[in-house]
Design a protein around this motif. Structure first.
Motif, PDB file in Angstrom:
ATOM      1  N   SER A  17      37.357  48.562  40.768  1.00  0.00           N
ATOM      2  CA  SER A  17      36.577  49.073  39.578  1.00  0.00           C
ATOM      3  C   SER A  17      37.608  49.229  38.356  1.00  0.00           C
ATOM      4  CB  SER A  17      35.917  50.709  39.973  1.00  0.00           C
ATOM      5  OG  SER A  17      36.781  51.548  40.344  1.00  0.00           O
ATOM      6  N   PHE A  18      38.803  49.293  38.712  1.00  0.00           N
ATOM      7  CA  PHE A  18      39.820  49.380  37.825  1.00  0.00           C
ATOM      8  C   PHE A  18      40.179  47.770  37.462  1.00  0.00           C
ATOM      9  CE2 PHE A  18      40.666  53.428  39.995  1.00  0.00           C
ATOM     10  CZ  PHE A  18      39.957  54.227  38.970  1.00  0.00           C
ATOM     11  N   ILE A  19      40.028  47.006  38.326  1.00  0.00           N
ATOM     12  CA  ILE A  19      40.545  45.548  38.179  1.00  0.00           C
ATOM     13  C   ILE A  19      39.730  44.620  37.511  1.00  0.00           C
ATOM     14  CG2 ILE A  19      41.446  43.600  39.414  1.00  0.00           C
ATOM     15  CD1 ILE A  19      43.179  46.067  39.914  1.00  0.00           C
ATOM     16  N   ILE A  20      38.290  44.689  37.996  1.00  0.00           N
ATOM     17  CA  ILE A  20      37.666  43.742  37.463  1.00  0.00           C
ATOM     18  C   ILE A  20      37.545  43.631  35.988  1.00  0.00           C
ATOM     19  CG2 ILE A  20      34.985  43.455  37.378  1.00  0.00           C
ATOM     20  CD1 ILE A  20      34.895  44.103  40.437  1.00  0.00           C
ATOM     21  N   ASN A  21      37.612  44.775  35.368  1.00  0.00           N
ATOM     22  CA  ASN A  21      37.546  44.135  33.770  1.00  0.00           C
ATOM     23  C   ASN A  21      38.820  44.740  33.138  1.00  0.00           C
ATOM     24  OD1 ASN A  21      34.873  43.536  33.418  1.00  0.00           O
ATOM     25  ND2 ASN A  21      34.245  45.774  33.853  1.00  0.00           N
ATOM     26  N   GLY A  68      41.786  50.677  28.543  1.00  0.00           N
ATOM     27  CA  GLY A  68      41.743  51.860  29.648  1.00  0.00           C
ATOM     28  C   GLY A  68      41.962  51.563  31.122  1.00  0.00           C
ATOM     29  N   ASP A  69      41.381  50.716  31.503  1.00  0.00           N
ATOM     30  CA  ASP A  69      41.546  50.127  32.861  1.00  0.00           C
ATOM     31  C   ASP A  69      43.014  49.398  33.013  1.00  0.00           C
ATOM     32  OD1 ASP A  69      38.950  51.000  33.647  1.00  0.00           O
ATOM     33  OD2 ASP A  69      38.154  49.215  33.460  1.00  0.00           O
ATOM     34  N   ALA A  70      43.494  48.627  31.977  1.00  0.00           N
ATOM     35  CA  ALA A  70      44.672  48.157  32.217  1.00  0.00           C
ATOM     36  C   ALA A  70      45.652  49.161  32.273  1.00  0.00           C
ATOM     37  CB  ALA A  70      45.017  47.155  30.903  1.00  0.00           C
ATOM     38  N   THR A  71      45.683  50.356  31.528  1.00  0.00           N
ATOM     39  CA  THR A  71      46.603  51.422  31.636  1.00  0.00           C
ATOM     40  C   THR A  71      46.689  52.184  32.930  1.00  0.00           C
ATOM     41  OG1 THR A  71      46.339  51.585  29.137  1.00  0.00           O
ATOM     42  CG2 THR A  71      47.425  53.412  30.538  1.00  0.00           C
ATOM     43  N   VAL A  75      42.939  38.247  34.748  1.00  0.00           N
ATOM     44  CA  VAL A  75      43.323  39.462  35.302  1.00  0.00           C
ATOM     45  C   VAL A  75      44.540  39.124  36.170  1.00  0.00           C
ATOM     46  CG1 VAL A  75      42.799  41.122  37.327  1.00  0.00           C
ATOM     47  CG2 VAL A  75      40.961  40.510  35.551  1.00  0.00           C
ATOM     48  N   LEU A  76      44.531  38.017  37.082  1.00  0.00           N
ATOM     49  CA  LEU A  76      45.752  37.666  37.663  1.00  0.00           C
ATOM     50  C   LEU A  76      47.024  37.692  37.016  1.00  0.00           C
ATOM     51  CD1 LEU A  76      46.759  37.196  40.490  1.00  0.00           C
ATOM     52  CD2 LEU A  76      46.336  34.711  40.299  1.00  0.00           C
ATOM     53  N   LYS A  77      47.079  37.172  35.710  1.00  0.00           N
ATOM     54  CA  LYS A  77      48.116  37.032  35.001  1.00  0.00           C
ATOM     55  C   LYS A  77      48.494  38.272  34.414  1.00  0.00           C
ATOM     56  CE  LYS A  77      47.094  32.797  32.307  1.00  0.00           C
ATOM     57  NZ  LYS A  77      46.159  32.657  31.069  1.00  0.00           N
ATOM     58  N   HIS A  78      47.748  39.313  33.931  1.00  0.00           N
ATOM     59  CA  HIS A  78      48.159  40.690  33.815  1.00  0.00           C
ATOM     60  C   HIS A  78      48.771  41.316  34.986  1.00  0.00           C
ATOM     61  CE1 HIS A  78      45.871  41.152  30.037  1.00  0.00           C
ATOM     62  NE2 HIS A  78      45.904  42.561  29.987  1.00  0.00           N
ATOM     63  N   LEU A  79      48.377  41.018  35.997  1.00  0.00           N
ATOM     64  CA  LEU A  79      49.129  41.633  37.492  1.00  0.00           C
ATOM     65  C   LEU A  79      50.324  41.080  37.710  1.00  0.00           C
ATOM     66  CD1 LEU A  79      45.637  42.061  39.570  1.00  0.00           C
ATOM     67  CD2 LEU A  79      46.688  43.606  38.722  1.00  0.00           C
ATOM     68  N   THR A  80      50.279  39.801  37.420  1.00  0.00           N
ATOM     69  CA  THR A  80      51.683  39.218  37.587  1.00  0.00           C
ATOM     70  C   THR A  80      52.892  39.864  36.516  1.00  0.00           C
ATOM     71  OG1 THR A  80      50.562  37.021  38.006  1.00  0.00           O
ATOM     72  CG2 THR A  80      52.947  37.066  37.587  1.00  0.00           C
ATOM     73  N   TYR A  81      52.244  39.949  35.537  1.00  0.00           N
ATOM     74  CA  TYR A  81      53.246  40.563  34.456  1.00  0.00           C
ATOM     75  C   TYR A  81      53.597  41.985  34.539  1.00  0.00           C
ATOM     76  CZ  TYR A  81      54.480  42.565  29.693  1.00  0.00           C
ATOM     77  OH  TYR A  81      55.375  43.047  28.833  1.00  0.00           O
ATOM     78  N   GLY A 126      40.612  38.734  46.010  1.00  0.00           N
ATOM     79  CA  GLY A 126      39.329  38.792  45.317  1.00  0.00           C
ATOM     80  C   GLY A 126      39.023  37.163  45.268  1.00  0.00           C
ATOM     81  N   HIS A 127      37.519  37.296  44.737  1.00  0.00           N
ATOM     82  CA  HIS A 127      36.779  36.069  44.453  1.00  0.00           C
ATOM     83  C   HIS A 127      37.708  34.977  43.984  1.00  0.00           C
ATOM     84  CE1 HIS A 127      33.015  38.307  45.161  1.00  0.00           C
ATOM     85  NE2 HIS A 127      33.743  38.426  46.066  1.00  0.00           N
ATOM     86  N   TYR A 128      38.718  35.110  43.060  1.00  0.00           N
ATOM     87  CA  TYR A 128      39.177  34.260  42.315  1.00  0.00           C
ATOM     88  C   TYR A 128      40.163  33.112  43.334  1.00  0.00           C
ATOM     89  CZ  TYR A 128      42.425  31.988  39.167  1.00  0.00           C
ATOM     90  OH  TYR A 128      43.308  30.967  38.555  1.00  0.00           O
ATOM     91  N   ALA A 129      40.643  34.039  44.324  1.00  0.00           N
ATOM     92  CA  ALA A 129      41.490  33.355  45.464  1.00  0.00           C
ATOM     93  C   ALA A 129      40.570  32.728  46.352  1.00  0.00           C
ATOM     94  CB  ALA A 129      42.553  34.041  45.824  1.00  0.00           C
ATOM     95  N   HIS A 130      39.847  33.741  47.182  1.00  0.00           N
ATOM     96  CA  HIS A 130      38.879  33.491  48.231  1.00  0.00           C
ATOM     97  C   HIS A 130      37.823  34.689  48.468  1.00  0.00           C
ATOM     98  CE1 HIS A 130      41.701  30.418  49.682  1.00  0.00           C
ATOM     99  NE2 HIS A 130      42.708  31.275  49.594  1.00  0.00           N
ATOM    100  N   LYS A 131      36.797  34.329  48.671  1.00  0.00           N
ATOM    101  CA  LYS A 131      35.588  35.254  49.088  1.00  0.00           C
ATOM    102  C   LYS A 131      35.881  35.553  50.691  1.00  0.00           C
ATOM    103  CE  LYS A 131      32.342  34.471  45.790  1.00  0.00           C
ATOM    104  NZ  LYS A 131      30.999  33.918  45.193  1.00  0.00           N
ATOM    105  N   PRO A 132      35.556  36.395  51.004  1.00  0.00           N
ATOM    106  CA  PRO A 132      35.493  36.806  52.602  1.00  0.00           C
ATOM    107  C   PRO A 132      34.811  35.742  53.058  1.00  0.00           C
ATOM    108  CG  PRO A 132      34.757  38.821  51.471  1.00  0.00           C
ATOM    109  CD  PRO A 132      34.605  37.641  50.372  1.00  0.00           C
TER     110      PRO A 132
END
Ligand code: C2E
Ligand code: CA
Ligand code: CA
Length: 270
Positions: free
Chosen positions: A199-203, A209-212, A238-244, A252-258
């Motif tokens: 819920s904090f990652i998706i947006n 606020g979520d990024a913080t 999102v992945l770029k933010h997380l890398t930073y 997550g779905h960006y890489a692979h779905k279950p």
């Protein structure tokens, strides 16, 4: 008993009762299966493991999601039978996986563990029997406990986590940030990975606020020397933010779905 079938019963509790009965049948009739969602290292983008997620193909209702039936199973207590099945199948498949890979090349396979089940008196002994049955190395297994579940009985949870960690298992705190828990319990809890709730990652690429919050949890993880995993990564922003932010792992779905077991085996063999 029949008193449960009173007219006054709300339609939602009728549905719950139906689902509960149907879970018994599902276990008998082999309607359940396990899917695997890869977990990746953010720096190298390599697959380091997977999370096992249960799937239920109901004979008349089609697929029913675990977000719907797991809470009902927990309330009725049938979660214990259900997870006995899930754990047996999971360890059986993990054994096959290790054979297919000619050695276990991943960091771990993660299994969700309901605290209702975990807090049962003989959970550790029961689980160790299964590990012996399939000749699994404890180092291969990561157990995911939810933050809110652990709070039900921190003392018992901590004791069992310590016992299992002594064998070599690792632990994750799932849905981190969603409960009413305080930070103080993190210092008591001998876990290895914090999973930031989706819920904090998706947006987080659109919501400051979520990024913080995510940035703060990553910092907390670093301070406590825990790895941090972000779940629900759906796009490259999102992945770029997380890398930073130097988050450690993601799924997550960006890489692979279950995906079904065979697909996961094929994926990691390529
Ligand atoms: P969870 O443990 O937080 O699992 C993550 C959920 O997010 C999974 O839903 C997964 O399919 C979904 N997901 C993964 N990547 C993305 C993404 O990029 N975007 C979005 N929107 N969703 C994504 P799923 O499989 O429906 O499971 C729901 C919940 O049911 C799980 O949440 C977990 O709490 C529970 N659950 C699933 N399998 C088991 C199990 O074997 N045992 C127990 N006790 N609970 C389970
Ligand atoms: Ca999980
Ligand atoms: Ca979650």
């Amino acid at each position: 008993s029949s008193q449960f079938y009173e007219k006054s019963m709300s339609s939602s509790s009728k549905e719950e009762l139906m689902i509960e009965n149907d879970i018994h049948k599902a276990l008998k009739n082999n309607e359940l299966s396990l899917h695997y969602q890869p977990q990746l290292d953010i720096k190298t983008r390599k697959i380091i493991g997977a999370e096992i997620l249960v799937r239920w193909k109901h004979p008349t209702k089609g697929y029913i999601g675990p977000a719907k039936f797991i809470p009902i199973a927990e309330e009725s207590g049938i979660i214990i039978k259900l997870e006995e099945w899930i754990f047996d199948r999971a360890l059986q498949e993990i054994k096959v996986l290790s054979e297919q890979m000619h050695g276990f090349m991943l960091d771990h396979i993660a299994i969700n563990l309901s605290t209702i089940h975990f807090l049962q008196p003989h959970f550790v002994e029961k689980f160790m029997l299964l590990v012996k049955k399939y000749q699994i190395k404890p180092e291969w297994i990561n157990l995911e406990l939810t933050e809110s579940g652990v709070m039900r009985n921190v003392e018992d949870a901590v004791q069992k986590i310590k016992e299992l960690k002594a064998f070599g298992f690792s632990f994750s705190i799932d849905d981190f940030g969603t409960g009413y828990s305080s930070l103080s319990y993190l210092k008591e809890l001998p876990v290895d990975i914090i999973k930031i709730d989706q819920s904090f990652i998706i947006n987080m690429h659109k919501d400051q606020g979520d990024a913080t919050i995510v940035e703060t949890v990553v910092a907390i993880g670093q301070k406590f020397k825990l790895k941090v995993l972000a779940e629900g990564v759906e796009n490259s922003d999102v992945l770029k933010h997380l890398t930073y932010m130097k988050c450690d792992y993601y799924q997550g779905h960006y890489a692979h779905k279950p995906m079904p077991f065979d697909d996961f085996v094929a994926l990691i063999k390529t």
